[in-house]
Design a protein around this motif. Sequence first.
Motif, PDB file in Angstrom:
ATOM      1  N   VAL A 317      -4.978  -4.387   0.172  1.00 47.83           N
ATOM      2  CA  VAL A 317      -5.544  -5.681   0.155  1.00 47.83           C
ATOM      3  C   VAL A 317      -6.324  -5.940  -0.913  1.00 47.83           C
ATOM      4  N   VAL A 318      -7.363  -5.084  -1.477  1.00 50.24           N
ATOM      5  CA  VAL A 318      -7.930  -4.927  -2.601  1.00 50.24           C
ATOM      6  C   VAL A 318      -7.252  -5.324  -3.895  1.00 50.24           C
ATOM      7  N   ARG A 319      -6.182  -4.338  -3.933  1.00 50.40           N
ATOM      8  CA  ARG A 319      -5.530  -4.073  -5.091  1.00 50.40           C
ATOM      9  C   ARG A 319      -4.617  -5.566  -5.219  1.00 50.40           C
ATOM     10  N   SER A 320      -4.281  -6.158  -4.104  1.00 46.74           N
ATOM     11  CA  SER A 320      -3.666  -7.382  -4.216  1.00 46.74           C
ATOM     12  C   SER A 320      -4.528  -8.549  -4.686  1.00 46.74           C
ATOM     13  N   ILE A 321      -5.737  -8.623  -4.208  1.00 42.25           N
ATOM     14  CA  ILE A 321      -6.595  -9.793  -4.861  1.00 42.25           C
ATOM     15  C   ILE A 321      -6.814  -9.456  -6.414  1.00 42.25           C
ATOM     16  N   GLU A 322      -7.265  -8.239  -6.659  1.00 40.10           N
ATOM     17  CA  GLU A 322      -7.306  -7.863  -7.972  1.00 40.10           C
ATOM     18  C   GLU A 322      -6.160  -8.085  -8.939  1.00 40.10           C
ATOM     19  N   ALA A 323      -4.876  -8.057  -8.118  1.00 35.39           N
ATOM     20  CA  ALA A 323      -3.820  -8.397  -9.237  1.00 35.39           C
ATOM     21  C   ALA A 323      -3.546  -9.858  -9.351  1.00 35.39           C
ATOM     22  N   CYS A 324      -4.150 -10.369  -8.520  1.00 28.59           N
ATOM     23  CA  CYS A 324      -4.142 -12.315  -8.499  1.00 28.59           C
ATOM     24  C   CYS A 324      -5.016 -12.589  -9.715  1.00 28.59           C
ATOM     25  N   PHE A 325      -6.316 -11.760  -9.535  1.00 27.75           N
ATOM     26  CA  PHE A 325      -7.276 -12.108 -10.676  1.00 27.75           C
ATOM     27  C   PHE A 325      -6.987 -11.716 -12.095  1.00 27.75           C
ATOM     28  N   LYS A 326      -5.949 -10.751 -12.170  1.00 23.52           N
ATOM     29  CA  LYS A 326      -5.560 -10.201 -13.590  1.00 23.52           C
ATOM     30  C   LYS A 326      -4.864 -11.383 -14.376  1.00 23.52           C
ATOM     31  N   PRO A 327      -5.375 -11.898 -15.469  1.00 27.74           N
ATOM     32  CA  PRO A 327      -4.595 -13.112 -16.165  1.00 27.74           C
ATOM     33  C   PRO A 327      -3.236 -12.452 -16.345  1.00 27.74           C
ATOM     34  N   LEU A 328      -2.332 -13.366 -16.237  1.00 29.63           N
ATOM     35  CA  LEU A 328      -0.848 -13.068 -16.648  1.00 29.63           C
ATOM     36  C   LEU A 328      -0.563 -13.953 -17.953  1.00 29.63           C
ATOM     37  N   LEU A 329      -0.106 -13.385 -18.902  1.00 26.31           N
ATOM     38  CA  LEU A 329       0.328 -14.091 -20.207  1.00 26.31           C
ATOM     39  C   LEU A 329      -0.733 -15.007 -20.555  1.00 26.31           C
ATOM     40  N   GLY A 330      -2.013 -14.464 -20.494  1.00 23.24           N
ATOM     41  CA  GLY A 330      -3.410 -15.264 -20.825  1.00 23.24           C
ATOM     42  C   GLY A 330      -3.709 -16.350 -19.882  1.00 23.24           C
ATOM     43  N   GLY A 331      -3.196 -16.346 -18.551  1.00 23.79           N
ATOM     44  CA  GLY A 331      -3.412 -17.246 -17.661  1.00 23.79           C
ATOM     45  C   GLY A 331      -2.672 -17.415 -16.453  1.00 23.79           C
ATOM     46  N   TYR A 332      -2.159 -18.319 -16.167  1.00 22.30           N
ATOM     47  CA  TYR A 332      -0.988 -18.548 -15.142  1.00 22.30           C
ATOM     48  C   TYR A 332      -1.833 -18.287 -13.808  1.00 22.30           C
ATOM     49  N   SER A 333      -2.860 -18.853 -13.742  1.00 19.86           N
ATOM     50  CA  SER A 333      -3.905 -18.646 -12.450  1.00 19.86           C
ATOM     51  C   SER A 333      -3.098 -18.701 -11.277  1.00 19.86           C
ATOM     52  N   VAL A 334      -3.488 -17.956 -10.143  1.00 20.46           N
ATOM     53  CA  VAL A 334      -3.385 -18.042  -9.056  1.00 20.46           C
ATOM     54  C   VAL A 334      -4.392 -17.813  -7.883  1.00 20.46           C
ATOM     55  N   LEU A 335      -4.488 -18.589  -6.850  1.00 19.78           N
ATOM     56  CA  LEU A 335      -5.533 -18.443  -6.011  1.00 19.78           C
ATOM     57  C   LEU A 335      -5.141 -17.377  -4.807  1.00 19.78           C
ATOM     58  N   PRO A 336      -5.900 -16.364  -4.531  1.00 16.50           N
ATOM     59  CA  PRO A 336      -5.386 -15.262  -3.387  1.00 16.50           C
ATOM     60  C   PRO A 336      -5.729 -16.194  -2.182  1.00 16.50           C
ATOM     61  N   VAL A 337      -5.054 -16.133  -1.481  1.00 22.01           N
ATOM     62  CA  VAL A 337      -5.079 -16.494   0.055  1.00 22.01           C
ATOM     63  C   VAL A 337      -5.537 -15.357   0.889  1.00 22.01           C
ATOM     64  N   VAL A 338      -6.650 -15.480   1.549  1.00 23.90           N
ATOM     65  CA  VAL A 338      -6.960 -14.153   2.624  1.00 23.90           C
ATOM     66  C   VAL A 338      -6.877 -14.669   3.764  1.00 23.90           C
ATOM     67  N   SER A 339      -6.030 -14.045   4.844  1.00 26.35           N
ATOM     68  CA  SER A 339      -6.029 -14.246   6.109  1.00 26.35           C
ATOM     69  C   SER A 339      -5.487 -13.057   6.985  1.00 26.35           C
ATOM     70  N   SER A 340      -5.501 -13.260   8.213  1.00 28.48           N
ATOM     71  CA  SER A 340      -5.235 -12.257   9.315  1.00 28.48           C
ATOM     72  C   SER A 340      -6.430 -11.691   9.954  1.00 28.48           C
ATOM     73  N   GLY A 341      -6.807 -12.261  11.229  1.00 31.53           N
ATOM     74  CA  GLY A 341      -7.865 -11.864  11.727  1.00 31.53           C
ATOM     75  C   GLY A 341      -9.474 -12.044  11.207  1.00 31.53           C
ATOM     76  N   GLN A 342      -9.483 -13.108  10.071  1.00 24.88           N
ATOM     77  CA  GLN A 342     -10.713 -13.410   9.560  1.00 24.88           C
ATOM     78  C   GLN A 342     -11.709 -14.237  10.535  1.00 24.88           C
ATOM     79  N   TRP A 343     -12.862 -13.801  10.342  1.00 23.13           N
ATOM     80  CA  TRP A 343     -13.932 -14.984  11.133  1.00 23.13           C
ATOM     81  C   TRP A 343     -15.177 -15.151  10.399  1.00 23.13           C
ATOM     82  N   GLY A 344     -14.919 -14.135   9.210  1.00 24.72           N
ATOM     83  CA  GLY A 344     -16.520 -14.459   8.585  1.00 24.72           C
ATOM     84  C   GLY A 344     -17.083 -13.216   8.425  1.00 24.72           C
ATOM     85  N   GLY A 345     -17.027 -12.478   9.393  1.00 22.80           N
ATOM     86  CA  GLY A 345     -17.709 -10.916   9.407  1.00 22.80           C
ATOM     87  C   GLY A 345     -17.355 -10.164   8.261  1.00 22.80           C
ATOM     88  N   GLN A 346     -16.053 -10.316   7.776  1.00 18.43           N
ATOM     89  CA  GLN A 346     -15.521  -9.439   6.762  1.00 18.43           C
ATOM     90  C   GLN A 346     -15.918 -10.099   5.317  1.00 18.43           C
TER      91      GLN A 346
END
Lengths: 416, 416
Positions: A317-346
């Motif tokens: 999951v961490v690798r996936s979030i980091e992949a989204c934050f890595k600029p693509l071709l200088g930008g092409y920004s994408v917002l990572p969607v974190v879900s599955s069993g999340q309640w805030g404690g994570q």
Amino acid sequence: MERITAKYYIETPLDLEKSAQLLAGEQSSGTFIAVPGETEELKQRFAARVESITPMDTANEPAIPGVLSAGGKYQRAMIEVSWSIENFGYNLPVMVSTLQGNLYELTQFTGLKLMDLELPASFATAFKGPKFGIAGCRKLTGVYNRPLIGTIIKPSIGMTPEQTAALVNTLALAGIDFIKDDELLGSSANSPFDKRVDAIMEVINRHADRSGKKVMYAFNISDDIDQMQRNYEKILRSGGTSAMISLNSVGLAGVKKIGEIGELAIHGHRNGWGMLNRHPLLGIEFPAYQQLWRLAGVDQIHVNGIQNKFWESDDSVVRSIEACFKPLLGGYSVLPVVSSGQWGGQAVETYRRVPSVDLLYMAGGGIMAHPDGPAGGVVALQQAWQGAVDGLSVAETAAKYPEFGHSVSVFGKKQA
Amino acid sequence: MERITAKYYIETPLDLEKSAQLLAGEQSSGTFIAVPGETEELKQRFAARVESITPMDTANEPAIPGVLSAGGKYQRAMIEVSWSIENFGYNLPVMVSTLQGNLYELTQFTGLKLMDLELPASFATAFKGPKFGIAGCRKLTGVYNRPLIGTIIKPSIGMTPEQTAALVNTLALAGIDFIKDDELLGSSANSPFDKRVDAIMEVINRHADRSGKKVMYAFNISDDIDQMQRNYEKILRSGGTSAMISLNSVGLAGVKKIGEIGELAIHGHRNGWGMLNRHPLLGIEFPAYQQLWRLAGVDQIHVNGIQNKFWESDDSVVRSIEACFKPLLGGYSVLPVVSSGQWGGQAVETYRRVPSVDLLYMAGGGIMAHPDGPAGGVVALQQAWQGAVDGLSVAETAAKYPEFGHSVSVFGKKQA
């Protein structure tokens, strides 16, 4: 001439160098017949090139069926292979067939996974990419300096537009930033798409008029191309700001066709992903996968969540979030969607692993089943993230903020 | 109400009945919150139903990562799950998300493969399906009572339109029925799509005027939606009869958009298939897969070949051919494309396993490298099939027909 480079994790009982060359040949100008007029220069121009081979560990059993090892050993390695942009230009499907096509059929490999891609600079002029990305989604929702807090309509399917709109009303009153359809719901017998949009947007527009805050609702438009276009237009006409597409089910050409319109934020759902990724030595890894969808114009993409209810590890999951934050071709920004069993404690652990609040953070029961009601649930999630950013532990955050404290007392126990 | 039934091969260390119910719940109305006004009747209307559970063998290791077994055993089973058509109607992408979506993420399964589908009768009114199928492809090529004999342009990429047209000329003179682009070639720097169509169709139309026989050439139109439509129109205007699409790379919505036009026979290339199928307990099997593409309007679909050069077993190839021959919704005929390492010697075994000549039989070296030249190669393939249908062995066919005899003396040795 620009080149596209792909990194593969491979396993083979055969010679590494020969196997890598076989892959490169199979996926480019490898051939068994001489063609009149074909020069060595022409052949080299279109030949894939093995750029590097990094041997890794060996296994005693093949990861997937293929040729058997004479010596009983299967060598693993990372290899990099490159192609000239002259082979396929800016044609995404042919690029995918080149990078992810018949090579998976090669019996010489007993494991093969596409790990990552390096795309050439000129792609930036050829692909529109995400119209909104992180900054655009923040602007559309008016949320800054914290994750967007979102939820999914549940039950997945079976509710009428009126029931869904009533739930949206509750959530809008609670201060939610984002809501989405489930991927199982397109246009069901008791919730036709247009009627659902009408019922929900009436609620969302009313709250926006009242409070100035427009909840982003990602309606699931996944369908045939023509119907997706009609669904998209319907959302736009109704004042909506987002459309959800099931990426794997619709496919790359269909998603790009819709993504290029650029009037709604595209919420990219990756259901079916486990089929492509769950085996450690078959398929594709997220750092490669997400680049294709960013090129196609996806503004938000699912990455699962820390301590999720599914099979995926936190490291992945961490690798996936980091992949989204890595600029693509200088930008092409994408917002990572974190879900599955999340309640805030994570939140604390998520922020510890990836110190950023540029997330769409989705919770279900953590909002709807909060002891103080949904409004308490939304506030608790904001508090969880404030605590995480301030470097507090879960216990410290719970002690400081009563609503999050109530979350911990209810949901924290289930977790533990 | 009509229902769609899916058969899965599963593996789990947990209780089989509970695991099957979990899958059904996750993929329909399974929920954790009570919604005001939701009745049990409404819930049942949209709930997926476990129709059968057939336990199979156990394993000591999980096939793919998931929950660990307390007792060290992983139970395998075939299960059937059904959904009401009310859940998604005739929306293929949402059907795929339902049948092949987040269920692959469930950690409770350590193996999950979609094996087969049963679609309800009303699908026949909602989906146009293949316009040509077996009968239509025979009519377009004028080939009856034997397989269509075809070949792939090699090298895959690097040839100019003129070089390709020269090769097509040789093949047309040799009496070939079908030729296709490689999936790696869309529009390359030295073979732009339109120029290739012009050069090749000039040759094919000239031979058709001369002999009355029009070679079917499947031009690879795979690209963005708009460009695929332009490519399709270009082929049609130029007198072509077929368009090839890389199914997995373009995706279901894009393929259906093109398939529905119905003016060209759609050659469905399944490159990337190994990624979806190569693991025995992850992904999708061909009997399920091919149904989706028939609904989308694919007229020809790849099935690999007996004694192929890839990893796939003969049993799997046979199952795939048989799946194509099984009528779908009373028809929706699709022509199986047999390829990979074929030179004619496999005709006897292919016919023994599946006694039918309704195939597109693709050979490369068996034609171009035939000792009597390409014309000898094409005749040899026709002879191989005549021998197979007449119940002769490879040796008997070789003894009776000189050209096939020469094939055996050259290619048979390599094989053995």
